[in-house]
Design an enzyme around this catalytic site. Structure first.
Site, short mmCIF file in Angstrom:
data_model
loop_
_atom_site.label_atom_id
_atom_site.label_comp_id
_atom_site.label_asym_id
_atom_site.label_seq_id
_atom_site.Cartn_x
_atom_site.Cartn_y
_atom_site.Cartn_z
N GLY A 142 0.86 -1.19 0.00
CA GLY A 142 0.00 0.00 0.00
C GLY A 142 0.89 1.23 0.00
O GLY A 142 2.05 1.18 -0.41
N HIS A 144 6.60 2.28 19.18
CA HIS A 144 5.49 2.66 18.28
C HIS A 144 5.53 4.15 17.94
O HIS A 144 4.57 4.89 18.20
CB HIS A 144 4.14 2.28 18.92
CG HIS A 144 3.04 2.09 17.92
ND1 HIS A 144 2.00 1.21 18.08
CD2 HIS A 144 2.80 2.69 16.72
CE1 HIS A 144 1.17 1.28 17.05
NE2 HIS A 144 1.64 2.18 16.20
N ARG A 176 1.86 -3.66 12.74
CA ARG A 176 1.18 -4.02 13.98
C ARG A 176 1.85 -5.25 14.58
O ARG A 176 2.18 -6.20 13.87
CB ARG A 176 -0.30 -4.35 13.71
CG ARG A 176 -1.18 -3.13 13.49
CD ARG A 176 -1.32 -2.27 14.76
NE ARG A 176 -2.20 -1.14 14.59
CZ ARG A 176 -1.78 0.09 14.25
NH1 ARG A 176 -0.51 0.34 14.04
NH2 ARG A 176 -2.66 1.08 14.14
N GLU A 232 1.80 -5.21 23.39
CA GLU A 232 2.36 -3.87 23.28
C GLU A 232 1.82 -3.00 24.41
O GLU A 232 0.61 -2.91 24.52
CB GLU A 232 1.99 -3.27 21.92
CG GLU A 232 2.64 -1.93 21.69
CD GLU A 232 2.45 -1.41 20.27
OE1 GLU A 232 2.70 -2.14 19.30
OE2 GLU A 232 2.03 -0.24 20.16
C1 DGY Z 1 -1.36 4.32 12.97
O1 DGY Z 1 -1.66 5.44 12.56
O2 DGY Z 1 -2.03 3.33 12.77
C2 DGY Z 1 -0.08 4.22 13.74
O3 DGY Z 1 0.13 2.97 14.24
C3 DGY Z 1 0.01 5.27 14.84
O4 DGY Z 1 0.19 6.47 14.20
#
Ligand code: DGY
Length: 315
Positions: A157, A281, A234, A262
Site C-alpha cells: 500500500g 510505536h 502491527r 504492546e
Molecule cells: C497508525 O496510525 O495506525 C499508527 O500505528 C500510529 O500512528
C-alpha cells in the site's frame, strides 16, 4: 441552559487542531494523563457524542454502550484494529481514520530500523558508551550491506511503496507480496517465495483476523538464514515467542516499532537480544505529521457531528 455536547479526546494531541472543537461550540474533554486505564475510559466516555481515541484505547461494544449518543469515533491513526467496527456499524456510529498523512514518516522509521539492525548501530553506540572502543578492528561489529540486498515488502500500500522508493535509493532490489499484484516496477512474488529469497522482510499490512500471526513459526523459519525482519505495522502480525527463537540463530536481527503484547513487559526476552532493535510505536512521530493527524481527526469528527460525510470514513 442546555449543557454542551461532549467530545472526548483520550490524549493531548500536538498542535492546536482541538481548538476547533470548542470553537464549534462542543464541550471538549481531553484526558491529560499518559495512560488511560480502561475503567477511566469507560467513565469518561459517558455522555460523549464524539470520541478521538489513540491506538492504545480498545474501543469495543462495552465502551460504545457507555455513550448511547456517540455518533463518531475519529481515530487518531490510520490503523483501526483497536475499534470493533462491526459493533460501531451495528450502532450507527461512524468510524474514521487518518490515512496518507503518516506514510512518509512511517517509511522513514522503517529505514531507520533497517539501518540500525543491519549496521548494528545500537550495539555500536552501547559499545562506545561503555568505554569498550579502544581500537579500530577489521572485524568489529560487522553487519549486512544494503547495496544489492533484496528487500521483500509484504503489503504494497502507500507505506510499502514509500519504503520501496527509499530502498531503491540505497541500491536494494525490491520485491513484494500483496493480496493482488499491482502495476508497479517491482516483481510480485508469492509470500513463501518472497520469504525464501529476501535478505530483509518488511511488513506493511493492516492487522485483521486474516493477517494475525502472518509471521508464525513456520514462516519465520522459512525466511532466509541471516535475514532481517522489520515490523512497523502491527505487533499482532508476528508470533513473538517464535520470533525470539528465530532471533537466536536463524535471523540476523529484527527491527520492531510494534510488538505483541504492546508494550512488552519489562525484562521481556526480546529486550535481552542484542539483534532486536525495538522502538515504542513511534512510526508516525514526526511533529508535523502528528499535528496533521490531529487536524485530520478533528476534520473527520466535526464533519460527522455537523451532518456531513467525513473525508476519511472507515465505517
Ligand atoms: C497508525 O496510525 O495506525 C499508527 O500505528 C500510529 O500512528
Amino acid at each position: 441552559m442546555k449543557p454542551k455536547s461532549k467530545v472526548l479526546v483520550t490524549r493531548r494531541l500536538p498542535g492546536n487542531a482541538l481548538d476547533r472543537i470548542q470553537e464549534k461550540g462542543y464541550h471538549l474533554e481531553v484526558h491529560e494523563g499518559f495512560f488511560l486505564p480502561r475503567e477511566d475510559l469507560l467513565k469518561k466516555v459517558e455522555g460523549a457524542i464524539g470520541l478521538i481515541p489513540t491506538v492504545e484505547d480498545r474501543i469495543e461494544a462495552e465502551v460504545m454502550d457507555r455513550a448511547p449518543e456517540l455518533k463518531v469515533i475519529a481515530c487518531y491513526s490510520v490503523g483501526v484494529d483497536h475499534v470493533d467496527l462491526e459493533a460501531a456499524k451495528a450502532r450507527g456510529i461512524r468510524v474514521t481514520h487518518t490515512p496518507g498523512v503518516l506514510t512518509e514518516a512511517t517509511a522513514d522509521l522503517t529505514l531507520a530500523l533497517l539501518l540500525a539492525v543491519a549496521r548494528r548501530v545500537v550495539e555500536g553506540v552501547d559499545y562506545a558508551r561503555k568505554g569498550l572502543w579502544r581500537a579500530w578492528h577489521p572485524e568489529l561489529l560487522l553487519g549486512l550491506d544494503l547495496q544489492g540486498a533484496t528487500l521483500g515488502i509484504v503489503g504494497m500500500g502507500r507505506i510499502g511503496q514509500a519504503v520501496a522508493k527509499r530502498a531503491e535509493a540505497f541500491g536494494m532490489k525490491v520485491v513484494y507480496h500483496s493480496r493482488t499484484p499491482k502495476p508497479l516496477p517491482y516483481p510480485y512474488l508469492p509470500l513463501e517465495e518472497l520469504l525464501a529469497t529476501s535478505d530483509i522482510v518488511s511488513l506493511h499490512v493492516p492487522l485483521t483476523p486474516e493477517t494475525r500471526r502472518l509471521m508464525d513459526r513456520k514462516r519465520l523459519l522459512a525466511m532466509k538464514p541471516g535475514a532481517i525482519l522489520l515490523n512497523t505495522a502491527r505487533g499482532g502480525l508476528v508470533d513473538t515467542e517464535a520470533l525470539v527463537e528465530a532471533l537466536n540463530g536463524h535471523l540476523f536481527g529484527a527491527g520492531l516499532d510494534v510488538t505483541d503484547p504492546e508494550p512488552l513487559p519489562p525484562g521481556h526476552p526480546l529486550y535481552t537480544l542484542l539483534n532486536a532493535v525495538i522502538t515504542p510505536h513511534i512510526g508516525s512521530a514526526g511533529r508535523r505529521t502528528r499535528e496533521r493527524m490531529a487536524e485530520i481527526a478533528v476534520a473527520n469528527l466535526l464533519a460527522v457531528l455537523e451532518g456531513w460525510e467525513p473525508p476519511n470514513p472507515v465505517v
